[in-house]
Design a protein around this motif. Structure first.
Motif, PDB file in Angstrom:
ATOM      1  N   ASN A 198      -0.826  94.515   2.047  1.00  0.00           N
ATOM      2  CA  ASN A 198      -0.601  93.413   2.988  1.00  0.00           C
ATOM      3  C   ASN A 198      -1.871  93.089   3.777  1.00  0.00           C
ATOM      4  N   GLY A 199      -2.788  92.437   3.082  1.00  0.00           N
ATOM      5  CA  GLY A 199      -4.035  92.035   3.711  1.00  0.00           C
ATOM      6  C   GLY A 199      -4.880  93.231   4.100  1.00  0.00           C
ATOM      7  N   SER A 200      -5.782  93.011   5.064  1.00  0.00           N
ATOM      8  CA  SER A 200      -6.602  94.103   5.591  1.00  0.00           C
ATOM      9  C   SER A 200      -5.867  94.860   6.678  1.00  0.00           C
ATOM     10  N   GLY A 201      -4.703  94.342   7.081  1.00  0.00           N
ATOM     11  CA  GLY A 201      -3.966  94.958   8.167  1.00  0.00           C
ATOM     12  C   GLY A 201      -4.568  94.604   9.518  1.00  0.00           C
ATOM     13  N   VAL A 202      -3.850  94.941  10.568  1.00  0.00           N
ATOM     14  CA  VAL A 202      -4.316  94.659  11.926  1.00  0.00           C
ATOM     15  C   VAL A 202      -3.927  95.840  12.817  1.00  0.00           C
ATOM     16  N   ASP A 203      -4.813  96.206  13.721  1.00  0.00           N
ATOM     17  CA  ASP A 203      -4.535  97.269  14.684  1.00  0.00           C
ATOM     18  C   ASP A 203      -3.644  96.690  15.774  1.00  0.00           C
ATOM     19  N   THR A 204      -2.371  97.034  15.733  1.00  0.00           N
ATOM     20  CA  THR A 204      -1.405  96.428  16.653  1.00  0.00           C
ATOM     21  C   THR A 204      -1.545  96.948  18.088  1.00  0.00           C
ATOM     22  N   GLU A 205      -2.351  97.977  18.265  1.00  0.00           N
ATOM     23  CA  GLU A 205      -2.649  98.423  19.630  1.00  0.00           C
ATOM     24  C   GLU A 205      -3.831  97.645  20.200  1.00  0.00           C
ATOM     25  N   GLU A 206      -4.867  97.484  19.392  1.00  0.00           N
ATOM     26  CA  GLU A 206      -6.021  96.703  19.862  1.00  0.00           C
ATOM     27  C   GLU A 206      -5.615  95.245  20.086  1.00  0.00           C
ATOM     28  N   TYR A 207      -4.871  94.690  19.128  1.00  0.00           N
ATOM     29  CA  TYR A 207      -4.366  93.315  19.272  1.00  0.00           C
ATOM     30  C   TYR A 207      -2.955  93.405  19.840  1.00  0.00           C
ATOM     31  N   TYR A 208      -2.939  93.631  21.144  1.00  0.00           N
ATOM     32  CA  TYR A 208      -1.731  93.957  21.902  1.00  0.00           C
ATOM     33  C   TYR A 208      -0.793  92.752  22.000  1.00  0.00           C
ATOM     34  N   ASN A 209       0.477  93.055  22.185  1.00  0.00           N
ATOM     35  CA  ASN A 209       1.480  91.999  22.318  1.00  0.00           C
ATOM     36  C   ASN A 209       1.283  91.241  23.629  1.00  0.00           C
ATOM     37  N   THR A 210       1.379  89.907  23.569  1.00  0.00           N
ATOM     38  CA  THR A 210       1.266  89.067  24.756  1.00  0.00           C
ATOM     39  C   THR A 210       2.389  88.041  24.768  1.00  0.00           C
ATOM     40  N   GLU A 211       2.669  87.534  25.938  1.00  0.00           N
ATOM     41  CA  GLU A 211       3.669  86.477  26.077  1.00  0.00           C
ATOM     42  C   GLU A 211       3.009  85.138  25.733  1.00  0.00           C
ATOM     43  N   PRO A 212       3.554  84.393  24.774  1.00  0.00           N
ATOM     44  CA  PRO A 212       2.957  83.085  24.464  1.00  0.00           C
ATOM     45  C   PRO A 212       2.961  82.162  25.682  1.00  0.00           C
ATOM     46  N   GLN A 213       1.911  81.355  25.802  1.00  0.00           N
ATOM     47  CA  GLN A 213       1.800  80.418  26.923  1.00  0.00           C
ATOM     48  C   GLN A 213       2.692  79.209  26.658  1.00  0.00           C
ATOM     49  N   SER A 223      -0.019  89.716  15.624  1.00  0.00           N
ATOM     50  CA  SER A 223       0.058  90.941  16.398  1.00  0.00           C
ATOM     51  C   SER A 223       0.124  90.664  17.897  1.00  0.00           C
ATOM     52  N   MET A 224      -0.507  89.576  18.330  1.00  0.00           N
ATOM     53  CA  MET A 224      -0.502  89.234  19.749  1.00  0.00           C
ATOM     54  C   MET A 224       0.659  88.318  20.127  1.00  0.00           C
ATOM     55  N   GLY A 225       1.619  88.188  19.185  1.00  0.00           N
ATOM     56  CA  GLY A 225       2.881  87.537  19.503  1.00  0.00           C
ATOM     57  C   GLY A 225       2.844  86.026  19.567  1.00  0.00           C
ATOM     58  N   MET A 281       9.785  82.483  18.589  1.00  0.00           N
ATOM     59  CA  MET A 281       9.024  82.670  17.352  1.00  0.00           C
ATOM     60  C   MET A 281       7.865  83.644  17.561  1.00  0.00           C
ATOM     61  N   GLY A 282       7.308  83.651  18.757  1.00  0.00           N
ATOM     62  CA  GLY A 282       6.246  84.607  19.063  1.00  0.00           C
ATOM     63  C   GLY A 282       6.731  86.038  18.961  1.00  0.00           C
ATOM     64  N   LYS A 283       7.947  86.293  19.421  1.00  0.00           N
ATOM     65  CA  LYS A 283       8.530  87.636  19.304  1.00  0.00           C
ATOM     66  C   LYS A 283       8.685  88.031  17.839  1.00  0.00           C
ATOM     67  N   GLU A 284       9.100  87.090  17.012  1.00  0.00           N
ATOM     68  CA  GLU A 284       9.268  87.370  15.579  1.00  0.00           C
ATOM     69  C   GLU A 284       7.919  87.663  14.906  1.00  0.00           C
ATOM     70  N   SER A 285       6.866  86.982  15.362  1.00  0.00           N
ATOM     71  CA  SER A 285       5.535  87.247  14.814  1.00  0.00           C
ATOM     72  C   SER A 285       5.106  88.681  15.093  1.00  0.00           C
ATOM     73  N   ARG A 286       5.331  89.134  16.304  1.00  0.00           N
ATOM     74  CA  ARG A 286       4.962  90.514  16.663  1.00  0.00           C
ATOM     75  C   ARG A 286       5.729  91.521  15.811  1.00  0.00           C
ATOM     76  N   ILE A 287       7.012  91.275  15.597  1.00  0.00           N
ATOM     77  CA  ILE A 287       7.827  92.170  14.763  1.00  0.00           C
ATOM     78  C   ILE A 287       7.265  92.223  13.345  1.00  0.00           C
ATOM     79  N   LEU A 288       6.895  91.055  12.808  1.00  0.00           N
ATOM     80  CA  LEU A 288       6.330  90.990  11.453  1.00  0.00           C
ATOM     81  C   LEU A 288       5.018  91.777  11.371  1.00  0.00           C
ATOM     82  N   ALA A 289       4.184  91.644  12.393  1.00  0.00           N
ATOM     83  CA  ALA A 289       2.916  92.385  12.410  1.00  0.00           C
ATOM     84  C   ALA A 289       3.158  93.885  12.402  1.00  0.00           C
ATOM     85  N   GLU A 290       4.099  94.338  13.207  1.00  0.00           N
ATOM     86  CA  GLU A 290       4.374  95.776  13.310  1.00  0.00           C
ATOM     87  C   GLU A 290       4.989  96.322  12.025  1.00  0.00           C
TER      88      GLU A 290
END
Length: 372
Positions: free
Chosen positions: A177-192, A294-296, A345-354
């Protein structure tokens, strides 16, 4: 004596940004890791050294098609590999993959592995030059890949294409699944969701959908002047490059905000509402989308290899046809009118990343298939 792994790239930055966690994992497992790249920025060399890797240089004519320069690069890389005497080779991007695979036939290895991180310019379609480059690329892959123990692909379209072209046997392929992403470095945020802001991060290439993004932004700016449209990325080069005058004019008219290339994109992603990549480039899996997931952030991207896997249409964003800026504008307007969708949808993106794109899960699959 520890076994040696040589990881071979065409640029030092990707060794740190895209393969850093994989290199650190190999080191944790007790392997001696050598990184090979044509040049190293001082901060890249320092990071690799601090992790415990040994950074080595080799000559590479990165983008040219001069056969004499390429032969010189091949010989230089062969001498460097023989000097290191690795047990395993892991190569990625076309020239390192082709050259390393050819060299591997002449030396004693425990394993030769390649990663195809997208097909890029050689498989992007277009004019006569593209067709010539494609024929050469197919020939070189055909000659070289069959000596690999495993070849890793970042999306099923590329994997199936290589199998259909008989460039690699199906049983030697592995989908990651791609190169992957560090879900801690790219922390979850609330979409603006109050002040709406759209973001695109890419080199300024036509095939990355830059022009379509600017056209859609212009439509939206005429209706919603307060909405922001940002682009981060370096100017492109070659025939696929977007004319910088066009970008500068769009910025002067306040259609877009173009800060250029930035070293740390996290603050820009955090401040955005929706991430957009209307690419028709032959992507592996775009790293920028993984960072935004990853950042939601909700995603708008194209039904294009590598991009389509990152969106469940209507759940964590929207998938649109390539080169259709009017539909892109429609999807942008949907988020402007439905701010609650940005949050959900931002919440769903974070779930997909994790669940799917966590870099440690991606690297574990690579390591398991390298039989280390």
């Amino acid at each position: 004596m520890n076994k040696k792994i040589a990881i071979i790239s065409n640029v030092s930055g990707s060794l740190v940004s895209f393969r850093g966690e994989l290199i650190k994992k190999w080191l944790d497992l007790g392997y001696e890791v050598y990184t090979l790249a044509p040049e190293y920025k001082s901060n890249h060399r320092e990071k690799l050294s601090n992790w415990g890797a040994k950074a080595e240089k080799y000559d590479l004519n990165r983008s040219g098609m001069n056969p004499f320069k390429d032969l010189k690069s091949l010989i230089n890389l062969a001498n460097k590999i023989k000097e290191i005497n690795p047990d395993y080779i892991f190569a990625y991007t076309i020239k390192p993959v082709v050259f390393s695979s050819l060299i591997s036939k002449q030396i004693d290895l425990k394993g030769m592995y390649s990663l195809i991180p997208g097909l890029g310019y050689a498989f992007n379609g277009g004019g006569l030059k593209n067709k010539i480059v494609n024929k050469i690329a197919v020939l070189l892959y055909n000659i070289s890949l069959k000596n690999n123990d495993k070849v890793f692909f970042q999306n099923p379209d590329d994997l199936n294409l290589f199998v259909d072209l008989n460039l690699i046997d199906q049983e030697k392929t592995v989908l990651v699944n791609g190169s992957g992403v560090d879900t801690e470095e790219y922390y979850n945020t609330e979409p603006q969701a109050e002040k709406i802001s759209f973001l695109l991060m890419a080199r300024l290439l036509k095939s990355k959908g830059i022009i379509e993004y600017i056209k859609a932004a212009e439509i939206m700016k005429n209706k919603y002047s307060e909405v922001e449209f940002k682009i981060l990325g370096s100017p492109g080069n070659g025939p696929d490059a977007v004319d910088m005058d066009y970008v500068d004019q769009a910025a002067k008219k306040d259609i877009i905000d173009y800060p250029g290339r930035v070293n740390d994109v996290k603050s820009y992603i955090a401040q955005s509402s929706v991430y957009v990549l209307p690419s028709y480039y032959r992507e592996g899996t775009p790293r920028s989308i993984l960072e935004a997931l990853s950042m939601g952030k909700p995603i708008i991207t194209t039904d294009n290899p590598g991009c389509r896997e990152t969106v469940v249409d209507g759940k964590n964003g929207f998938m649109i046809p390539i080169k259709d800026y009017k539909i892109l504008a429609d999807k942008m307007e949907y988020f402007i009118k439905n701010k609650e969708a940005i949050i959900e949808m931002g919440k769903e993106s974070r779930i997909l990343a994790e669940e799917k794109y966590d870099v440690h899960k991606v690297n574990q699959k690579i390591i398991e298939n390298m039989d280390l």
